[in-house]
Scaffold this motif. Structure first.
Motif, PDB file in Angstrom:
ATOM      1  N   GLN A 109      -5.073  42.431  56.982  1.00 32.62           N
ATOM      2  CA  GLN A 109      -3.820  42.506  56.240  1.00 32.62           C
ATOM      3  C   GLN A 109      -2.639  42.791  57.170  1.00 32.62           C
ATOM      4  N   HIS A 110      -2.835  43.694  58.115  1.00 26.74           N
ATOM      5  CA  HIS A 110      -1.746  44.016  59.051  1.00 26.74           C
ATOM      6  C   HIS A 110      -1.374  42.797  59.887  1.00 26.74           C
TER       7      HIS A 110
ATOM      8  N   GLU B  92      -8.183  46.043  56.258  1.00 28.45           N
ATOM      9  CA  GLU B  92      -6.865  46.556  56.628  1.00 28.45           C
ATOM     10  C   GLU B  92      -6.312  45.842  57.858  1.00 28.45           C
TER      11      GLU B  92
ATOM     12  N   GLY C 244      -5.777  54.147  47.228  1.00 26.98           N
ATOM     13  CA  GLY C 244      -5.138  53.646  48.426  1.00 26.98           C
ATOM     14  C   GLY C 244      -3.632  53.815  48.424  1.00 26.98           C
TER      15      GLY C 244
ATOM     16  N   ASP D 230      -3.497  49.866  52.151  1.00 25.86           N
ATOM     17  CA  ASP D 230      -4.515  50.498  52.992  1.00 25.86           C
ATOM     18  C   ASP D 230      -5.378  51.447  52.158  1.00 25.86           C
ATOM     19  N   ASP D 231      -6.598  51.678  52.639  1.00 24.85           N
ATOM     20  CA  ASP D 231      -7.523  52.643  52.013  1.00 24.85           C
ATOM     21  C   ASP D 231      -7.794  52.319  50.545  1.00 24.85           C
TER      22      ASP D 231
ATOM     23  N   TYR E  29       1.263  44.897  51.404  1.00 22.24           N
ATOM     24  CA  TYR E  29      -0.132  45.084  51.774  1.00 22.24           C
ATOM     25  C   TYR E  29      -0.554  46.479  51.338  1.00 22.24           C
TER      26      TYR E  29
END
Length: 261
Positions: free
Chosen positions: A193-194, A190, A241, A205-206, A203
């Protein structure tokens, strides 16, 4: 097939009598002492890459993601592990490992390359954590390996149940052998990616991870020593996610919940 059914079948296979790699074991399960701090394997290594531009492919491929595109980079790496093979004379075994890296000019300042614990009962192995797994039915020395289940990405934390070595089926006159795995894990990229997208491009997350594979080998070394046929199926997917899209003209980011798979 439902997950509960798959796990039940695998656990049933784990408890079947030995026909293959554990044949001839000495039954020492009754020993009182089993020192898990013995038979350890230590490793310390360092590496450096130097180039006039970005590091070329042949200097960073097939390293399980432990590489950098920057022109000058390197790392100091240390690991300690207890392989399951140290308990090869038992019907059960315990293994573990920790593999830490201090890199220079990488996207990370500190890398936990591997951290896992595993337990074997007869043929079946349960592994929890991040561990490097080589590709199946492929030459791991080639730079052009698998595009899905390859060795160019860092290990994914996961729970994995597997028959890692071919097990001879108790049918078919010892001509049929099988192995495979089923695993569930989660992505840990994560932060990267950020940074890479600046949260202004797509992008997620999770994100969760799932893979499974099954392989069949046909052959009998007792009758034909130098001939066998191997085939198998592999599957890997990302799911769950939260996926984020590019901002619109007003700066609002569109969100798709649980649609990354």
């Amino acid at each position: 097939m439902r997950l509960q059914t798959i796990i039940y079948i695998i656990m049933s296979v784990m408890s079947l009598p030995s026909y293959a790699q554990y044949t001839g074991q000495t039954n020492v399960d009754g020993e009182k002492h089993h020192n898990l701090t013995q038979n350890l394997v230590y490793c310390v290594e360092t590496q450096g890459s130097f180039s006039s531009g970005k590091t070329p492919l042949w200097l960073n491929a097939n390293k399980y993601g432990l590489s950098s595109l920057r022109k000058n980079n390197g790392y100091l790496r240390g690991s300690i592990c207890r392989p399951l093979s140290k308990d090869s004379d038992r019907h059960w075994g315990i293994g573990y490992g920790i593999d830490l890296v201090v890199p220079l000019n990488y996207t990370s300042k500190f890398v936990v390359q591997q951290a896992y614990g595993e337990m074997r009962w007869h043929h079946g192995v349960l592994t929890i954590g991040s561990k490097e797994y080589p590709m199946e039915l492929k030459n791991n020395s080639l730079s052009s390996g698998s595009q899905t289940l390859g060795i160019n990405a860092r290990p994914i934390p996961q729970v994995r149940i597997a028959l890692p070595e071919y097990w001879t089926l108790p049918i078919g006159g010892r001509w049929l052998h099988m192995k495979g795995h089923i695993a569930y894990g989660w992505q840990t990229d994560e932060r990267w990616q950020h940074d890479f997208t600046s949260c202004n491009h797509k992008y997620a997350d999770d994100v969760k991870f799932h893979s499974k594979a099954g392989y069949l080998k046909i052959g009998n070394k007792e009758k034909i020593k130098h001939w066998s046929l191997e085939l198998g199926l592999e599957m890997a997917t990302l799911y769950g996610g939260t996926a984020y899209g590019e901002p619109d003209a007003s700066g609002n980011v569109r969100i798709w919940q649980g649609e990354t798979g």
